[in-house]
Design a protein around this motif. Structure first.
Motif, mmCIF file in Angstrom:
data_model
loop_
_atom_site.group_PDB
_atom_site.id
_atom_site.type_symbol
_atom_site.label_atom_id
_atom_site.label_comp_id
_atom_site.label_asym_id
_atom_site.label_seq_id
_atom_site.Cartn_x
_atom_site.Cartn_y
_atom_site.Cartn_z
ATOM 1 N N GLU A 88 0.875 -1.238 -0.142
ATOM 2 C CA GLU A 88 -0.058 -0.009 0.076
ATOM 3 C C GLU A 88 0.953 1.080 0.235
ATOM 4 O O GLU A 88 0.274 2.435 -0.084
ATOM 5 C CB GLU A 88 -1.058 0.004 1.139
ATOM 6 N N ASP A 89 2.029 1.066 -0.063
ATOM 7 C CA ASP A 89 2.955 2.193 0.122
ATOM 8 C C ASP A 89 3.283 2.532 -1.470
ATOM 9 O O ASP A 89 4.009 3.583 -1.937
ATOM 10 C CB ASP A 89 4.394 2.159 0.635
ATOM 11 N N THR A 90 2.907 1.692 -2.338
ATOM 12 C CA THR A 90 3.072 2.103 -3.708
ATOM 13 C C THR A 90 2.525 3.389 -4.147
ATOM 14 O O THR A 90 1.144 3.510 -3.962
ATOM 15 C CB THR A 90 2.429 0.719 -4.656
ATOM 16 N N ALA A 91 3.169 3.876 -4.724
ATOM 17 C CA ALA A 91 2.828 5.382 -5.334
ATOM 18 C C ALA A 91 3.810 6.153 -6.085
ATOM 19 O O ALA A 91 4.963 5.797 -5.804
ATOM 20 C CB ALA A 91 2.122 6.263 -4.164
ATOM 21 N N VAL A 92 3.571 7.226 -6.610
ATOM 22 C CA VAL A 92 4.609 8.206 -6.922
ATOM 23 C C VAL A 92 4.789 9.230 -5.698
ATOM 24 O O VAL A 92 3.760 9.709 -5.320
ATOM 25 C CB VAL A 92 3.911 8.904 -8.160
ATOM 26 N N GLN A 115 8.793 7.000 -8.882
ATOM 27 C CA GLN A 115 7.605 5.883 -8.671
ATOM 28 C C GLN A 115 8.483 4.902 -7.610
ATOM 29 O O GLN A 115 9.534 4.434 -7.684
ATOM 30 C CB GLN A 115 7.674 5.004 -10.070
ATOM 31 N N VAL A 116 7.692 4.484 -6.739
ATOM 32 C CA VAL A 116 7.867 3.522 -5.611
ATOM 33 C C VAL A 116 6.921 2.379 -5.787
ATOM 34 O O VAL A 116 5.782 2.597 -5.771
ATOM 35 C CB VAL A 116 7.843 4.101 -4.249
ATOM 36 N N THR A 117 7.486 1.276 -6.140
ATOM 37 C CA THR A 117 6.559 0.195 -6.358
ATOM 38 C C THR A 117 7.022 -1.069 -5.329
ATOM 39 O O THR A 117 8.004 -1.537 -5.378
ATOM 40 C CB THR A 117 6.354 -0.417 -7.762
ATOM 41 N N VAL A 118 5.999 -1.363 -4.346
ATOM 42 C CA VAL A 118 6.312 -2.607 -3.565
ATOM 43 C C VAL A 118 5.240 -3.842 -3.872
ATOM 44 O O VAL A 118 4.215 -3.903 -3.804
ATOM 45 C CB VAL A 118 6.049 -2.039 -1.958
ATOM 46 N N SER A 119 6.044 -4.749 -4.347
ATOM 47 C CA SER A 119 5.621 -5.825 -4.924
ATOM 48 C C SER A 119 6.455 -7.080 -4.785
ATOM 49 O O SER A 119 7.682 -7.024 -4.957
ATOM 50 C CB SER A 119 5.102 -5.640 -6.291
#
Length: 120
Positions: A88-92, A115-119
């Motif tokens: 849920e921290d995924t965001a620009v 961009q930060v993508t947590v996956s």
């Protein structure tokens, strides 16, 4: 001309860490509060954390205990250390600075976003 240049975003697994940096440059006279905001798809931009020139911080409850903001006034740079990242921290993530230019104009300036993508 004033520029805010962000770096440090990317793809990380849940539980991982990233460190974002944002450097201000150009016709700067004075920088007051610097901070980080984020915007996820379909959501409004929200404050993550900010820090005054004197080092007083303000951190969103959703990231408190996991993220920390800091700055180096000599380098006109603000940092965001992000630990225990969640999907849920995924965001620009956007940097913002309340600054005054050498022309005496005070305004908020924004970076271009990273961009930060947590996956997994």
């Amino acid at each position: 001309q004033v520029q805010l240049v962000e770096s440090g975003g990317g793809l990380v697994q849940p539980g991982g860490s990233l460190r974002l940096s944002c450097a201000a440059s150009g016709s700067l006279l004075f920088i007051d509060t610097m901070g980080w905001y984020r915007q996820a798809p379909g959501k409004e931009r929200e404050l993550v954390a900010d820090i005054t020139r004197g080092g007083v911080t303000n951190t969103a409850n959703s990231v408190k205990g996991r993220f920390s903001v800091s700055r180096d006034n000599a380098k006109n740079t603000v940092y965001l250390q992000m630990n225990s990242l969640k999907p849920e921290d995924t965001a620009v993530y956007y940097c913002k600075a309340d600054l005054t230019t050498t022309w005496g104009i005070r305004s908020n300036y924004w970076g271009q976003g990273t961009q930060v993508t947590v996956s997994s």
